[in-house]
Scaffold this active site. Sequence first.
Site, PDB file in Angstrom:
ATOM      1  N   ASP A 239     -10.756   2.130  -3.135  1.00  0.00           N
ATOM      2  CA  ASP A 239     -11.296   1.964  -1.786  1.00  0.00           C
ATOM      3  C   ASP A 239     -12.814   2.014  -1.802  1.00  0.00           C
ATOM      4  OD1 ASP A 239      -9.019   1.491  -0.437  1.00  0.00           O
ATOM      5  OD2 ASP A 239      -8.841   3.458   0.497  1.00  0.00           O
TER       6      ASP A 239
ATOM      7  N   ASP B  91       0.830  -1.206   0.000  1.00  0.00           N
ATOM      8  CA  ASP B  91       0.000   0.000   0.000  1.00  0.00           C
ATOM      9  C   ASP B  91       0.868   1.260   0.000  1.00  0.00           C
ATOM     10  OD1 ASP B  91      -2.345   1.432   0.056  1.00  0.00           O
ATOM     11  OD2 ASP B  91      -3.183   0.370   1.775  1.00  0.00           O
TER      12      ASP B  91
END
Length: 727
Positions: free
Chosen positions: A548, A478
């Site tokens: 997301d 990430d």
Amino acid sequence: MAIIVNEQTNQFYLHTKNTSYAFEVAHGLLAHSYWGKRVNEVPPIAELYPLTGDNLDAVDLPGFKPHSSDVLMQEFPTYGSCDLRTPAFHAVYKDGSPITKLSYKGYKVYNEKLRPEGLPSTYANEDDTAETLEIELFDELKGVTVYLYYCVFEEKDIMTRFVKVVNNSADRFTVKSLMSFCADFPHMNYDMMNQHGAWAREAHIERKPLFVGMQEVDSKRGASGPNHTPFVALAEREATETAGDVFGLCLVYSGNWFGGADVDRHFRPRLMMGLNPFNFEWQLEAGESLYAPEVIMSYSSEGIGLMTRQFHNIIRKNVCRGKFRDTERYVLINNWEATYMNFNEEKLLAIADAAAELGVDMLVLDDGWFGKRNADNCSLGDWYVNTEKLPSGLKGLGEKINAKGLKFGLWFEPEMISPDSDLYRAHPDWCLHTEGRPRTVSRHQLTLDLTRQDVCDYIVEFLSKTLSENPIAYVKWDMNRHFSEAGSALLAADNQREVAHRYMLGLYSVLERVTTAFPDVLFEGCSSGGGRFDAGMLHYMPQTWSSDDSDAVERLYIQEGLGLVYPFCTMGAHISAIPNHQIGRNTPIKLRGQVALPGQFGFELDLSKMSDEDKAASKELIKTYKEYGEVFHRGDFYKLASIFKGQNSAWEFVSEDKNTVIVMTYNIQGKIAVPSKVLKLQGLDAKARYEEVATGKIYGGDTLMNLGIFQNCDRDQTSDMRVFKKI
Ligand code: GLA
């Protein structure tokens, strides 16, 4: 022969099966003459276009038509002489002069695919016919050599270009702008296409008519997205999904990039893509070289759809690498939206039990397993396990999960550091920062300075240790903030504007080392979702968490948008809970599942709390995915109806062997008393017959492509998956 050089006329031809690209040497300059559908010959540039120039031009090509390089269609224009349009190369020399004048010096043809050093790029497989043309340009006064590398993937209808600048002088000079691709077009009857977005709303498709002047998209964020992704295209104004000329460029790069079209006063676009010149200055020392990343060029004479399929094919097979490139990957359950950081071993094992029952392959433990991280305000950099939450450590947990028949995957954010971390207390200068300026946090974190070798080594060390000591089969990599105050403590004042590109070179070197050392680990990229979704990252990690936003309806936009360039096998796509955590929408499990199916399928919710009905549906979805995943991932994609046109979407996938056809339909705007939508299938064998698996009905390929099938749009939030098999 994909590359043909006519030494009599000084013309260079690059040919793929269906495409040609041509340029010639005119007065020592590289004049662009053609890019389009395959042709055998192109007239000399002086005969090609009626335009000579106008009164205001500085005449550097006397007796030639055109008489000024300011109106010559060029391949690699430089700044400072007579071409006053936006250049592909701009440098400033020791004497303060900003003028570069490159002349053609020579060429070489290589029977292989050459690659830029230190950067991700396309590569050739054994069954590819790939050749490279190297063009050498030289500025004698300044000792600058520029090599243009044109690579041709003949069978794949793809060309690429990258550039290398070499300082052959005794003095350093400053590169201020370096484009990977540049070509002038003869008219402006085009729309510019690009993908724009934001956090949780990535890759929406934009298409606008060209205007006179500069139209550009870029990133100044230290990561390629999400404001735009590194893609631009010119599409004929009349071009549709299935007809018209489309010229697409996709940059294999993950940092600050630039793409755009500068339409000149004679209505001629200069299409460019490369390193973002904004806040860029590279000090090129004597003897050193600098590469501009590779651009993948996909030309289609048959509309946007073919450009897309060519991109999909090359990215899937010649950008992505490693053992997972061609295999079906893992159906995973990620605990993020299930527990966020509020988990313990017991909760995770309960999810694992439920997952095993459904046929899920892997449990991924997301953020919160290390240091004292119970919220996003600390511990990035302290990559040791939190034994309060996980008393048997990563090893113990991994083994328990493995014992349930599941693989174990883990989340990292290797490029980051929390001010509240042992790492920061030990190395406060390891983050990007600028003396005297605040170290502004985003999500309470700073970015590590990957321009530094010691920082890069530290990342490789902790990752290698964790991956070799624990049974980890997958890493989610990430990157949850982009740059601010991006300076480096180790670089001299003159080198501070190199930080963004040096960061990428550092990151790529880390990724190369880690992914080479752990070939059996599947890596998935992420930057708060698709904040760094690009072909550069896909070279190291064959998939990226697309967004997301896990809501099924929003994902129809995001996945269709990404799918303009990137194949579905690169998109992480999960079923999440309702009401959806990002936008609160309730959607049925079938719609959520069928939206996720074409991507890298998984779950992002607490499976241990799932209703029996949803469990049964999930089991079926996994079965379907295992049966048809390869059609979505390695087949050809046809967009039959686009959500960006206000339509209920319809996506078609045709398997690599052309024997299986899947049509996915998604209705998110149900309407009563409207006609069913006609979907004319594409890419079938007109003479063959196809059986619909669910009904046993038989249709001719010609019927499916001309009469089509019907999509009933009267029920809101419904979806369907229809499979046809060639008989
Ligand atoms: C980012 C990712 C999410 C999740 C969180 C964890 O937002 O996109 O999927 O991993 O970080 O902090």
